[in-house]
Motif scaffolding. Sequence first.
Motif, PDB file in Angstrom:
ATOM      1  N   UNK A   1       0.846  -1.172   0.000  1.00 53.69           N
ATOM      2  CA  UNK A   1       0.000   0.000   0.000  1.00 53.69           C
ATOM      3  C   UNK A   1       0.894   1.238   0.000  1.00 53.69           C
ATOM      4  N   UNK A   2       0.588   2.204  -0.850  1.00 49.63           N
ATOM      5  CA  UNK A   2       1.393   3.423  -0.931  1.00 49.63           C
ATOM      6  C   UNK A   2       1.002   4.382   0.191  1.00 49.63           C
ATOM      7  N   UNK A   3       1.951   5.222   0.587  1.00 46.34           N
ATOM      8  CA  UNK A   3       1.671   6.248   1.590  1.00 46.34           C
ATOM      9  C   UNK A   3       0.827   7.338   0.966  1.00 46.34           C
ATOM     10  N   UNK A   4      -0.029   7.920   1.804  1.00 48.86           N
ATOM     11  CA  UNK A   4      -0.893   9.003   1.354  1.00 48.86           C
ATOM     12  C   UNK A   4      -0.674  10.207   2.252  1.00 48.86           C
ATOM     13  N   UNK A   5      -0.772  11.394   1.680  1.00 50.31           N
ATOM     14  CA  UNK A   5      -0.660  12.632   2.446  1.00 50.31           C
ATOM     15  C   UNK A   5      -1.819  13.542   2.073  1.00 50.31           C
ATOM     16  N   UNK A  25       8.224  11.989  -4.414  1.00 51.05           N
ATOM     17  CA  UNK A  25       8.736  10.832  -3.663  1.00 51.05           C
ATOM     18  C   UNK A  25       7.826   9.620  -3.797  1.00 51.05           C
ATOM     19  N   UNK A  26       6.805   9.731  -4.631  1.00 47.40           N
ATOM     20  CA  UNK A  26       5.938   8.597  -4.904  1.00 47.40           C
ATOM     21  C   UNK A  26       4.717   8.496  -4.019  1.00 47.40           C
ATOM     22  N   UNK A  27       4.452   9.484  -3.193  1.00 44.48           N
ATOM     23  CA  UNK A  27       3.280   9.440  -2.328  1.00 44.48           C
ATOM     24  C   UNK A  27       2.038   9.888  -3.088  1.00 44.48           C
ATOM     25  N   UNK A  50      -3.056   5.218  14.201  1.00 46.26           N
ATOM     26  CA  UNK A  50      -1.670   5.141  13.732  1.00 46.26           C
ATOM     27  C   UNK A  50      -1.253   6.355  12.899  1.00 46.26           C
ATOM     28  N   UNK A  51      -2.199   7.243  12.601  1.00 46.58           N
ATOM     29  CA  UNK A  51      -1.881   8.434  11.816  1.00 46.58           C
ATOM     30  C   UNK A  51      -1.093   9.393  12.687  1.00 46.58           C
ATOM     31  N   UNK A  52      -0.033   9.931  12.131  1.00 48.75           N
ATOM     32  CA  UNK A  52       0.823  10.874  12.850  1.00 48.75           C
ATOM     33  C   UNK A  52       0.189  12.258  12.855  1.00 48.75           C
ATOM     34  N   UNK A  53       0.201  12.915  14.016  1.00 45.16           N
ATOM     35  CA  UNK A  53      -0.271  14.291  14.141  1.00 45.16           C
ATOM     36  C   UNK A  53       0.883  15.106  14.715  1.00 45.16           C
ATOM     37  N   UNK A  54       1.579  15.825  13.851  1.00 50.69           N
ATOM     38  CA  UNK A  54       2.706  16.662  14.244  1.00 50.69           C
ATOM     39  C   UNK A  54       2.511  18.054  13.665  1.00 50.69           C
ATOM     40  N   UNK A  55       3.189  19.026  14.245  1.00 51.54           N
ATOM     41  CA  UNK A  55       3.137  20.398  13.746  1.00 51.54           C
ATOM     42  C   UNK A  55       4.481  20.747  13.127  1.00 51.54           C
ATOM     43  N   UNK A  56       4.442  21.486  12.019  1.00 51.98           N
ATOM     44  CA  UNK A  56       5.668  21.871  11.315  1.00 51.98           C
ATOM     45  C   UNK A  56       5.838  23.384  11.329  1.00 51.98           C
ATOM     46  N   UNK A  57       7.063  23.833  11.570  1.00 51.46           N
ATOM     47  CA  UNK A  57       7.400  25.255  11.510  1.00 51.46           C
ATOM     48  C   UNK A  57       8.278  25.477  10.281  1.00 51.46           C
ATOM     49  N   UNK A  58       7.765  26.200   9.274  1.00 55.45           N
ATOM     50  CA  UNK A  58       8.540  26.400   8.054  1.00 55.45           C
ATOM     51  C   UNK A  58       9.630  27.458   8.178  1.00 55.45           C
ATOM     52  N   UNK A  59       9.652  28.194   9.274  1.00 54.53           N
ATOM     53  CA  UNK A  59      10.567  29.318   9.379  1.00 54.53           C
ATOM     54  C   UNK A  59       9.988  30.527   8.658  1.00 54.53           C
ATOM     55  N   UNK A  88       8.857   7.167   9.509  1.00 50.67           N
ATOM     56  CA  UNK A  88       8.516   5.744   9.518  1.00 50.67           C
ATOM     57  C   UNK A  88       7.320   5.478  10.429  1.00 50.67           C
ATOM     58  N   UNK A  89       6.744   4.294  10.328  1.00 51.45           N
ATOM     59  CA  UNK A  89       5.551   3.943  11.103  1.00 51.45           C
ATOM     60  C   UNK A  89       5.770   4.110  12.604  1.00 51.45           C
ATOM     61  N   UNK A  90       6.989   3.874  13.080  1.00 49.12           N
ATOM     62  CA  UNK A  90       7.261   4.002  14.511  1.00 49.12           C
ATOM     63  C   UNK A  90       7.813   5.379  14.878  1.00 49.12           C
TER      64      UNK A  90
END
Length: 111
Positions: A1-5, A25-27, A50-59, A88-90
């Motif tokens: 299964x391919x990763x989805x964003x 990158x193939x997603x 299992x879905x990751x919930x993170x915040x990103x700071x672009x600068x 990665x998943x972990x």
Amino acid sequence: MSKKAFITGANKGIGYETARQLAARGMTVLIGARDPELGQAATDKLRDTPIKVNAANPGYTATDLNGHSGFRTPEQGAEPSVHLATLPADGPTGTFWGHVWGSDRYALLDW
């Protein structure tokens, strides 16, 4: 299964660059519109999955929001989001990751 964003605001700037880099990158990239209330509701529902919930700071990135006065390019601003989307998943969840002011590096940031 391919990763989805799922990328909000992918019509220009950092969102567009994030979508472009992940697709390269193939997603599979899903594009959506931003709405703070719906976004928060989705985050709340996904927190214990299992879905990751993170915040990103672009600068300080040159975008419409700051009249393109930022010193970072949209390509550079997309890098933290791409990093988090390809964990990665972990990998970690609940983090704040991004550009460290006054440097060319990225790290976990204080909330």
